[in-house]
Scaffold this motif. Structure first.
Motif, PDB file in Angstrom:
ATOM      1  N   GLU A  90      -2.388  -7.639  -3.680  1.00 47.61           N
ATOM      2  CA  GLU A  90      -3.086  -6.398  -3.376  1.00 47.61           C
ATOM      3  C   GLU A  90      -2.144  -5.213  -3.581  1.00 47.61           C
ATOM      4  OE1 GLU A  90      -5.026  -4.430   0.628  1.00 47.61           O
ATOM      5  OE2 GLU A  90      -5.609  -6.484   0.105  1.00 47.61           O
ATOM      6  N   LEU A  91      -2.556  -4.282  -4.453  1.00 43.08           N
ATOM      7  CA  LEU A  91      -1.754  -3.102  -4.730  1.00 43.08           C
ATOM      8  C   LEU A  91      -2.628  -1.863  -4.572  1.00 43.08           C
ATOM      9  CD1 LEU A  91       0.835  -1.727  -5.688  1.00 43.08           C
ATOM     10  CD2 LEU A  91       0.104  -2.135  -8.056  1.00 43.08           C
ATOM     11  N   ILE A  92      -2.268  -1.008  -3.624  1.00 40.06           N
ATOM     12  CA  ILE A  92      -3.046   0.180  -3.316  1.00 40.06           C
ATOM     13  C   ILE A  92      -2.239   1.430  -3.667  1.00 40.06           C
ATOM     14  CG2 ILE A  92      -4.370   1.401  -1.556  1.00 40.06           C
ATOM     15  CD1 ILE A  92      -5.325  -1.463  -2.100  1.00 40.06           C
ATOM     16  N   LEU A  93      -2.728   2.176  -4.648  1.00 36.53           N
ATOM     17  CA  LEU A  93      -2.095   3.425  -5.082  1.00 36.53           C
ATOM     18  C   LEU A  93      -3.068   4.585  -4.907  1.00 36.53           C
ATOM     19  CD1 LEU A  93      -0.420   2.058  -8.334  1.00 36.53           C
ATOM     20  CD2 LEU A  93       0.688   2.522  -6.138  1.00 36.53           C
ATOM     21  N   ARG A  94      -3.996   4.426  -4.036  1.00 38.93           N
ATOM     22  CA  ARG A  94      -5.043   5.408  -3.780  1.00 38.93           C
ATOM     23  C   ARG A  94      -4.474   6.734  -3.252  1.00 38.93           C
ATOM     24  NH1 ARG A  94     -10.525   4.231  -2.183  1.00 38.93           N
ATOM     25  NH2 ARG A  94     -11.503   5.917  -1.021  1.00 38.93           N
ATOM     26  N   ASP A  95      -5.042   7.825  -3.747  1.00 38.40           N
ATOM     27  CA  ASP A  95      -4.709   9.157  -3.237  1.00 38.40           C
ATOM     28  C   ASP A  95      -3.243   9.519  -3.456  1.00 38.40           C
ATOM     29  OD1 ASP A  95      -4.973  11.620  -2.079  1.00 38.40           O
ATOM     30  OD2 ASP A  95      -5.621  10.902  -0.127  1.00 38.40           O
ATOM     31  N   ASN A  96      -2.853   9.580  -4.721  1.00 38.03           N
ATOM     32  CA  ASN A  96      -1.524  10.029  -5.116  1.00 38.03           C
ATOM     33  C   ASN A  96      -1.675  11.089  -6.210  1.00 38.03           C
ATOM     34  OD1 ASN A  96       0.992   8.493  -3.884  1.00 38.03           O
ATOM     35  ND2 ASN A  96      -0.678   7.002  -3.971  1.00 38.03           N
ATOM     36  N   LYS A  97      -0.760  11.110  -7.174  1.00 43.16           N
ATOM     37  CA  LYS A  97      -0.802  12.118  -8.225  1.00 43.16           C
ATOM     38  C   LYS A  97      -0.768  11.483  -9.617  1.00 43.16           C
ATOM     39  CE  LYS A  97       1.471  15.689  -5.393  1.00 43.16           C
ATOM     40  NZ  LYS A  97       0.318  16.611  -5.377  1.00 43.16           N
ATOM     41  N   LEU A  98      -1.387  10.329  -9.739  1.00 39.51           N
ATOM     42  CA  LEU A  98      -1.382   9.611 -11.008  1.00 39.51           C
ATOM     43  C   LEU A  98      -2.371  10.232 -11.996  1.00 39.51           C
ATOM     44  CD1 LEU A  98      -1.368   5.934  -9.680  1.00 39.51           C
ATOM     45  CD2 LEU A  98       0.589   7.410 -10.199  1.00 39.51           C
ATOM     46  N   SER A 128       0.823  -1.210   0.000  1.00 42.56           N
ATOM     47  CA  SER A 128       0.000   0.000   0.000  1.00 42.56           C
ATOM     48  C   SER A 128       0.852   1.253   0.000  1.00 42.56           C
ATOM     49  CB  SER A 128      -0.941   0.022   1.209  1.00 42.56           C
ATOM     50  OG  SER A 128      -1.675   1.236   1.248  1.00 42.56           O
ATOM     51  N   PHE A 129       0.638   2.090  -1.034  1.00 43.40           N
ATOM     52  CA  PHE A 129       1.246   3.411  -1.119  1.00 43.40           C
ATOM     53  C   PHE A 129       0.158   4.483  -0.982  1.00 43.40           C
ATOM     54  CE2 PHE A 129       4.542   1.141  -3.744  1.00 43.40           C
ATOM     55  CZ  PHE A 129       5.602   1.353  -2.871  1.00 43.40           C
ATOM     56  N   ARG A 130      -0.896   4.150  -0.320  1.00 44.49           N
ATOM     57  CA  ARG A 130      -2.030   5.072  -0.211  1.00 44.49           C
ATOM     58  C   ARG A 130      -1.609   6.407   0.426  1.00 44.49           C
ATOM     59  NH1 ARG A 130      -7.903   3.695   2.576  1.00 44.49           N
ATOM     60  NH2 ARG A 130      -8.752   5.819   2.481  1.00 44.49           N
TER      61      ARG A 130
END
Length: 214
Positions: free
Chosen positions: A88-96, A63-65
């Motif tokens: 499970e890969l979490i990239l929620r709430d970044n700048k993508l 998780s990188f949330r």
């Protein structure tokens, strides 16, 4: 003198590392045990991938949330062959601004890129058909595309985007939850979904409820 923050481990082997809410700009002060299966880096200030994560062969959850990753910063993850077992890969709430290439993760079950600035689902065609939960809410997506191969999906979250049409859902025979609130949808089209249990369509542009009995 203030000593730099450093994670202290118990004597026994560590397989789960919660390193969230420390506002870390990098992981230089964090030890990453080689047997990690769960690495939670939620709510930090990370903007660059730490290459040590690439050799965590046993990692299943990452998780990188709520960090500061942009497209270029997250790109190296698509070549990290040691993480092919990731589930499970979490990239929620970044700048993508686009869907990252996650095709290498052949066992992926949960993929979350909500709360970014993604304008298109292009790139999801490379994602593994094993995915059961896909979250792309609060972005700028205008079309439901490149998702029809995800026939194992049980939860699909596309709320708070710019969708106008419900489409490409016909292969989702296992879908149980469909979240499409806060879009621009005018007509309900469940495309024959047979297992649906929850559907959210609030704050759209519906003029009729026809289609919910499909």
């Amino acid at each position: 003198m203030i000593k730099p923050w450093r994670l202290i481990y118990p004597p026994s082997p560590v397989s789960i590392l919660p390193a969230s809410s420390f506002q870390l700009p990098d992981l230089d002060s964090v030890e990453l045990p080689p047997n990690l299966i769960d690495l939670d880096l939620t709510t930090n200030r990370l903007s660059k991938l730490d290459s040590r994560i690439a050799i965590l062969f046993n990692l299943r959850k990452l998780s990188f949330r709520q960090n500061l990753f942009n497209d270029a910063a997250i790109e190296p993850i698509s070549s990290w062959e040691s993480l092919t077992g990731l589930e499970e890969l979490i990239l929620r709430d970044n700048k993508l601004t686009k869907i990252p290439d996650v095709g290498i993760f052949k066992k992926l079950l949960v993929f979350d890129v909500s709360f970014n600035e993604i304008t298109s689902l292009q790139g999801l065609s490379k994602a593994s058909s094993t995915i059961k939960e896909l979250y792309v809410s609060k972005n700028e997506v205008t079309k439901m595309e490149e998702i029809d191969h995800l026939h194992e999906l049980q939860i699909l979250e596309l709320g708070s985007n710019r969708l106008r049409v419900m489409e490409n859902l016909q292969n989702f025979t296992k879908l149980q939850e469909l979240w499409l609130g806060r879009n621009r949808i005018k007509v309900i089209n469940l495309c024959g979904l047979s297992c649906i249990k929850k559907i959210s369509l609030q704050s759209n542009r519906l003029t009729s409820m026809i289609g919910l009995d499909a």
